[in-house]
Design a protein around this motif. Structure first.
Motif, PDB file in Angstrom:
ATOM      1  N   UNK A 195       0.849  -1.200   0.000  1.00 13.06           N
ATOM      2  CA  UNK A 195       0.000   0.000   0.000  1.00 13.06           C
ATOM      3  C   UNK A 195       0.878   1.240   0.000  1.00 13.06           C
ATOM      4  N   UNK A 196       1.945   1.228   0.770  1.00 13.67           N
ATOM      5  CA  UNK A 196       2.887   2.344   0.779  1.00 13.67           C
ATOM      6  C   UNK A 196       3.429   2.579  -0.630  1.00 13.67           C
ATOM      7  N   UNK A 197       3.856   1.530  -1.300  1.00 19.47           N
ATOM      8  CA  UNK A 197       4.385   1.664  -2.651  1.00 19.47           C
ATOM      9  C   UNK A 197       3.353   2.214  -3.620  1.00 19.47           C
ATOM     10  N   UNK A 198       2.120   1.747  -3.514  1.00 22.13           N
ATOM     11  CA  UNK A 198       1.062   2.204  -4.419  1.00 22.13           C
ATOM     12  C   UNK A 198       0.674   3.658  -4.160  1.00 22.13           C
ATOM     13  N   UNK A 199       0.897   4.126  -2.929  1.00 25.71           N
ATOM     14  CA  UNK A 199       0.471   5.486  -2.567  1.00 25.71           C
ATOM     15  C   UNK A 199       1.358   6.567  -3.183  1.00 25.71           C
ATOM     16  N   UNK A 200       2.595   6.223  -3.478  1.00 21.48           N
ATOM     17  CA  UNK A 200       3.514   7.231  -3.989  1.00 21.48           C
ATOM     18  C   UNK A 200       3.922   8.244  -2.928  1.00 21.48           C
ATOM     19  N   UNK A 201       3.685   7.929  -1.674  1.00 22.58           N
ATOM     20  CA  UNK A 201       4.001   8.814  -0.559  1.00 22.58           C
ATOM     21  C   UNK A 201       5.064   8.161   0.315  1.00 22.58           C
ATOM     22  N   UNK A 202       5.688   8.966   1.165  1.00 21.86           N
ATOM     23  CA  UNK A 202       6.634   8.415   2.137  1.00 21.86           C
ATOM     24  C   UNK A 202       5.856   7.984   3.379  1.00 21.86           C
ATOM     25  N   UNK A 203       6.511   7.208   4.209  1.00 17.54           N
ATOM     26  CA  UNK A 203       5.899   6.787   5.473  1.00 17.54           C
ATOM     27  C   UNK A 203       5.503   8.020   6.288  1.00 17.54           C
ATOM     28  N   UNK A 204       6.381   9.017   6.342  1.00 17.95           N
ATOM     29  CA  UNK A 204       6.118  10.225   7.120  1.00 17.95           C
ATOM     30  C   UNK A 204       4.905  10.975   6.565  1.00 17.95           C
ATOM     31  N   UNK A 205       4.815  11.082   5.246  1.00 21.61           N
ATOM     32  CA  UNK A 205       3.677  11.767   4.637  1.00 21.61           C
ATOM     33  C   UNK A 205       2.366  11.045   4.947  1.00 21.61           C
ATOM     34  N   UNK A 206       2.388   9.727   4.873  1.00 19.25           N
ATOM     35  CA  UNK A 206       1.169   8.967   5.178  1.00 19.25           C
ATOM     36  C   UNK A 206       0.803   9.057   6.652  1.00 19.25           C
ATOM     37  N   UNK A 207       1.800   9.084   7.512  1.00 22.26           N
ATOM     38  CA  UNK A 207       1.506   9.222   8.953  1.00 22.26           C
ATOM     39  C   UNK A 207       0.869  10.568   9.253  1.00 22.26           C
ATOM     40  N   UNK A 208       1.374  11.631   8.621  1.00 27.02           N
ATOM     41  CA  UNK A 208       0.776  12.960   8.811  1.00 27.02           C
ATOM     42  C   UNK A 208      -0.663  12.987   8.303  1.00 27.02           C
ATOM     43  N   UNK A 209      -0.876  12.400   7.146  1.00 24.12           N
ATOM     44  CA  UNK A 209      -2.228  12.330   6.584  1.00 24.12           C
ATOM     45  C   UNK A 209      -3.146  11.537   7.508  1.00 24.12           C
ATOM     46  N   UNK A 210      -2.661  10.429   8.001  1.00 24.51           N
ATOM     47  CA  UNK A 210      -3.444   9.600   8.915  1.00 24.51           C
ATOM     48  C   UNK A 210      -3.808  10.386  10.177  1.00 24.51           C
ATOM     49  N   UNK A 211      -2.847  11.115  10.729  1.00 19.95           N
ATOM     50  CA  UNK A 211      -3.116  11.924  11.921  1.00 19.95           C
ATOM     51  C   UNK A 211      -4.176  12.982  11.632  1.00 19.95           C
ATOM     52  N   UNK A 212      -4.075  13.650  10.486  1.00 19.19           N
ATOM     53  CA  UNK A 212      -5.063  14.668  10.119  1.00 19.19           C
ATOM     54  C   UNK A 212      -6.446  14.045   9.962  1.00 19.19           C
ATOM     55  N   UNK A 213      -6.521  12.882   9.352  1.00 17.46           N
ATOM     56  CA  UNK A 213      -7.808  12.207   9.175  1.00 17.46           C
ATOM     57  C   UNK A 213      -8.391  11.766  10.516  1.00 17.46           C
ATOM     58  N   UNK A 214      -7.542  11.332  11.428  1.00 21.88           N
ATOM     59  CA  UNK A 214      -8.022  10.928  12.750  1.00 21.88           C
ATOM     60  C   UNK A 214      -8.573  12.129  13.515  1.00 21.88           C
ATOM     61  N   UNK A 215      -7.929  13.274  13.385  1.00 21.96           N
ATOM     62  CA  UNK A 215      -8.442  14.498  14.017  1.00 21.96           C
ATOM     63  C   UNK A 215      -9.793  14.863  13.407  1.00 21.96           C
ATOM     64  N   UNK A 216      -9.878  14.830  12.082  1.00 18.27           N
ATOM     65  CA  UNK A 216     -11.131  15.121  11.396  1.00 18.27           C
ATOM     66  C   UNK A 216     -12.222  14.164  11.856  1.00 18.27           C
ATOM     67  N   UNK A 217     -11.912  12.863  11.898  1.00 20.61           N
ATOM     68  CA  UNK A 217     -12.866  11.870  12.353  1.00 20.61           C
ATOM     69  C   UNK A 217     -13.359  12.160  13.767  1.00 20.61           C
ATOM     70  N   UNK A 218     -12.431  12.549  14.635  1.00 19.89           N
ATOM     71  CA  UNK A 218     -12.807  12.881  16.015  1.00 19.89           C
ATOM     72  C   UNK A 218     -13.756  14.057  16.084  1.00 19.89           C
ATOM     73  N   UNK A 219     -13.477  15.101  15.310  1.00 22.78           N
ATOM     74  CA  UNK A 219     -14.369  16.260  15.294  1.00 22.78           C
ATOM     75  C   UNK A 219     -15.749  15.887  14.755  1.00 22.78           C
ATOM     76  N   UNK A 220     -15.769  15.064  13.719  1.00 20.85           N
ATOM     77  CA  UNK A 220     -17.053  14.636  13.158  1.00 20.85           C
ATOM     78  C   UNK A 220     -17.835  13.800  14.164  1.00 20.85           C
ATOM     79  N   UNK A 221     -17.150  12.909  14.880  1.00 19.01           N
ATOM     80  CA  UNK A 221     -17.817  12.106  15.903  1.00 19.01           C
ATOM     81  C   UNK A 221     -18.398  12.992  16.998  1.00 19.01           C
ATOM     82  N   UNK A 222     -17.655  14.020  17.365  1.00 22.04           N
ATOM     83  CA  UNK A 222     -18.122  14.929  18.413  1.00 22.04           C
ATOM     84  C   UNK A 222     -19.365  15.705  17.991  1.00 22.04           C
ATOM     85  N   UNK A 223     -19.573  15.841  16.677  1.00 20.31           N
ATOM     86  CA  UNK A 223     -20.710  16.616  16.190  1.00 20.31           C
ATOM     87  C   UNK A 223     -21.895  15.757  15.768  1.00 20.31           C
ATOM     88  N   UNK A 224     -21.854  14.495  16.088  1.00 25.46           N
ATOM     89  CA  UNK A 224     -23.008  13.628  15.792  1.00 25.46           C
ATOM     90  C   UNK A 224     -24.066  13.751  16.864  1.00 25.46           C
TER      91      UNK A 224
END
Length: 153
Positions: free
Chosen positions: A124-153
């Motif tokens: 999956x890392x190879x297919x993404x064309x991203x580095x591990x660090x870039x994917x980790x940052x993206x994952x962290x941002x998505x987790x924050x977004x998910x948390x905010x969305x959960x809080x607003x349900x």
């Protein structure tokens, strides 16, 4: 005097490519397509893979714990777990203390499948064309977004 928004402003906000939801949805669809041939080798669907990941993290969880971890309804999880049980990857048993509680445990075959799945993240890392660090940052941002969305349900 009230100034109505211009037609171009309103239309700009409604363009498909300006929607965060579509960016997430379309990316998720494509990511699932990348996973598909990798998971076919394991004879798993993507939702089954997610359930196995939860059990590989910690075996012996209840159906309720698995559904909470996957942010899904326990009722929709039950047929998926039944299929995995039929494949010999896990067992489901009722708790002795409370028969409403179903405990899910990996079989030897289910534990062995984890070894075969170890190559998937690297693919999956190879297919993404991203580095591990870039994917980790993206994952962290998505987790924050998910948390905010959960809080607003």
């Amino acid at each position: 005097m009230t100034i109505a928004p211009s037609t171009s402003d309103t239309c700009e906000q409604l363009l498909l490519d300006n929607q965060v939801c579509f960016a997430l949805h379309s990316t998720s669809l494509l990511l699932t397509k990348v996973y598909k041939p990798l998971l076919q080798k394991l004879r798993l669907t993507y939702p089954q893979y997610l359930a196995m990941l939860v059990l590989w993290e910690r075996d012996g969880r209840t159906v309720s714990e698995i559904s909470q971890r996957l942010l899904t309804d326990p009722g929709s999880l039950t047929p998926l777990l039944k299929r995995l049980e039929a494949e010999g990857l896990l067992s489901r048993t009722r708790s002795r203390e409370d028969e409403r509680v179903v405990i899910v445990q990996l079989t030897e075959q289910g534990r062995a499948l984890k070894v075969q799945a170890r190559e998937i993240p690297q693919c999956i890392l190879g297919a993404s064309g991203r580095t591990v660090e870039q994917l980790r940052r993206l994952q962290e941002e998505l987790q924050v977004l998910r948390g905010h969305l959960q809080d607003n349900l």
